[in-house]
Design an enzyme around this catalytic site. Structure first.
Site, PDB file in Angstrom:
ATOM      1  N   ASP A 256      42.041  41.456  48.625  1.00 33.31           N
ATOM      2  CA  ASP A 256      43.188  40.536  48.594  1.00 33.31           C
ATOM      3  C   ASP A 256      43.812  40.320  49.971  1.00 33.31           C
ATOM      4  O   ASP A 256      43.997  41.242  50.754  1.00 33.31           O
ATOM      5  CB  ASP A 256      44.268  41.089  47.662  1.00 33.31           C
ATOM      6  CG  ASP A 256      43.841  40.980  46.213  1.00 33.31           C
ATOM      7  OD1 ASP A 256      42.675  40.627  45.947  1.00 33.31           O
ATOM      8  OD2 ASP A 256      44.679  41.253  45.336  1.00 33.31           O
TER       9      ASP A 256
ATOM     10  N   ASP B 295      38.219  37.823  37.511  1.00 36.25           N
ATOM     11  CA  ASP B 295      38.438  38.984  38.379  1.00 36.25           C
ATOM     12  C   ASP B 295      37.480  40.133  38.037  1.00 36.25           C
ATOM     13  O   ASP B 295      36.603  39.999  37.177  1.00 36.25           O
ATOM     14  CB  ASP B 295      39.917  39.403  38.206  1.00 36.25           C
ATOM     15  CG  ASP B 295      40.525  39.935  39.486  1.00 36.25           C
ATOM     16  OD1 ASP B 295      39.784  40.357  40.370  1.00 36.25           O
ATOM     17  OD2 ASP B 295      41.769  39.946  39.574  1.00 36.25           O
TER      18      ASP B 295
HETATM   19  C1  GLA Z   1      43.194  40.929  41.965  1.00 43.94           C
HETATM   20  C2  GLA Z   1      42.801  39.591  42.593  1.00 43.94           C
HETATM   21  C3  GLA Z   1      44.065  38.851  42.993  1.00 43.94           C
HETATM   22  C4  GLA Z   1      44.930  38.625  41.755  1.00 43.94           C
HETATM   23  C5  GLA Z   1      45.240  39.958  41.084  1.00 43.94           C
HETATM   24  C6  GLA Z   1      45.903  39.774  39.730  1.00 43.94           C
HETATM   25  O1  GLA Z   1      43.786  41.784  42.886  1.00 43.94           O
HETATM   26  O2  GLA Z   1      41.965  39.788  43.696  1.00 43.94           O
HETATM   27  O3  GLA Z   1      43.750  37.612  43.615  1.00 43.94           O
HETATM   28  O4  GLA Z   1      44.256  37.772  40.875  1.00 43.94           O
HETATM   29  O5  GLA Z   1      44.069  40.733  40.869  1.00 43.94           O
HETATM   30  O6  GLA Z   1      46.178  40.979  39.093  1.00 43.94           O
END
Ligand code: GLA
Length: 403
Positions: free
Chosen positions: A205, A150
């Protein structure tokens, strides 16, 4: 002559070293699996993983191709140990991470973990910045097969450099691990990550919403339709071993059955990774049937690995097309509108051209047979016009094949 040979050898050496940066021959079709985040966030445990593995077998998901079981954020304790190693949370994983990974492997799955290129993960656990080689060895020793990486707490970092460092660290550690870049498309990873990892997120997301966004004030989650729109122009970067990732699936997480079917179909048309994000232990028949439709999955997993595109839009119906192996095609009519739509598509009047991958569907030259992949029935051929009604937020997904 001797000089030429030397020059050739040196060039070859450089080429192989540049291209050898990531593990080759991984994810030759888009990765399929399950990830804990969309439903469970950090509420994860060894029981959840075991039950999920068992449910994926019982439901037919494993048989349909779902291979990776990935724990997202929240699997660690808040601090590294005195030697700087990451520590799997002993409360969530009382028998240790290794025992859990062995269990998952013994059931025929592969296993993945999550971390972050920054100093902390998005949920505040220790990030990998400064520990790349140590963490890569830790993962290789545990026996993981997939790492999602990430981009939180990454102020001042250069994305290409950070992800390249981790890619090299994984390579050095020696265990083939699929490397999934998750920097939300902010630094155009499609332009530089082909030799860094096997997939890269293209957007922020996802959320289980067909259209629009979910606004949290300082950040927002993106619905299925706007995510699909954001894939425009990216198909030239995808192919076997290097995929655009429009984020994990929200099938079974609250949208209607039509919307779930449309979401799943589009991800397959886009040759997207198919990482389920629902509670597979408790899914409805409808959700299970969507996630395990092998004919639709075969479109996603086609070995040519060509990402589909919108051929044209007719009265709010978007017509996605995807060239497949053996000169076949997938065609998906998506009704984005709020009401049912009738389509009348005369194949004889259309020439579908994929100039990027040099493929043409011309029904005047070739008569294609047609199969409805959701109804699982043959529906004639391209000699006569296709007439159908499509429900709001639903799809008609076809395979056109010569033989
Ligand atoms: C980010 C990523 C998500 C998930 C969260 C976890 O937002 O894009 O897919 O992995 O972190 O905290």
């Amino acid at each position: 002559m001797m000089k030429n040979k030397l020059l050739f050898a040196v060039t070859l050496f450089f080429f192989t070293t540049i291209h050898a940066q990531k593990f080759e021959n991984l994810a030759l079709t888009p990765p399929m699996g399950w990830n804990s985040w969309n439903t469970f966030q950090t509420n994860i445990s060894e029981d959840l993983v075991k039950q999920t593995a068992d449910a994926m077998i019982a439901s037919g998901m494993k048989d349909a191709g779902y291979e990776y079981i990935v724990l997202d954020d929240g699997w660690m304790t808040m601090e590294r140990d005195s030697a700087g190693n990451l520590v799997p949370d002993p409360k969530k994983f009382p028998h240790g991470m290794k025992a859990l990974i062995d269990y998952v492997h013994s059931k025929g799955f592969k296993f993945g973990l999550y971390n972050c290129a920054g100093t902390k993960t998005c949920a505040g656990y220790p990030g990998t910045r400064g520990y790349e080689y140590q963490d890569a060895r830790f993962y290789a020793n545990l026996g993981i097969d997939y790492l999602k990486f990430d981009w939180c707490s990454s102020d001042g970092l250069n994305a290409k450099e950070s992800y390249t460092t981790m890619s090299k660290a994984l390579k050095k550690a020696g265990r083939p691990i699929v490397f999934s870049l998750c920097e939300w498309g902010q630094n155009k990873p499609w332009e530089w990550a082909e030799n860094v990892g096997q997939l890269w997120r293209t957007t922020g997301d996802i959320t289980a919403k067909f259209d629009g966004y979910l606004d949290h004030g300082t950040w927002k989650q993106t619905g299925v339709m706007p995510i699909a729109d954001l894939q425009k122009g990216l198909r030239k970067y995808a192919g076997p071993g290097h995929w655009n990732d429009p984020d994990m699936l929200e099938v079974g997480n609250g949208m209607s059955e039509n919307e779930d079917r449309a979401h799943f179909s589009l991800w397959c048309m886009l040759a997207a990774p198919l990482i389920a994000g629902n509670d597979v232990r408790k899914m409805s028949e409808a959700t299970k049937n969507i996630l395990t439709n092998k004919e639709v999955i075969a479109i996603d997993q086609d070995k040519e690995g060509i990402e589909g595109f919108i051929y044209k839009i007719q009265d709010s119906v978007e017509i996605y097309v995807k060239p497949l192996s053996d000169n076949n095609w997938a065609i998906c009519f998506l009704n984005r509108s709020g009401e049912p739509k009738n389509i009348n598509f005369n194949w004889q009047d259309e020439i579908i051209n994929d100039t990027l991958f040099n493929r043409t569907l011309d029904a005047k030259k070739v008569n294609y047979k047609l199969r409805d992949l959701w109804k699982k029935s043959n529906i004639g051929d391209t000699k006569k016009p296709l007439k159908a009604s499509i429900q709001s937020h639903d799809v008609l997904m076809l395979k056109a094949y010569e033989k």
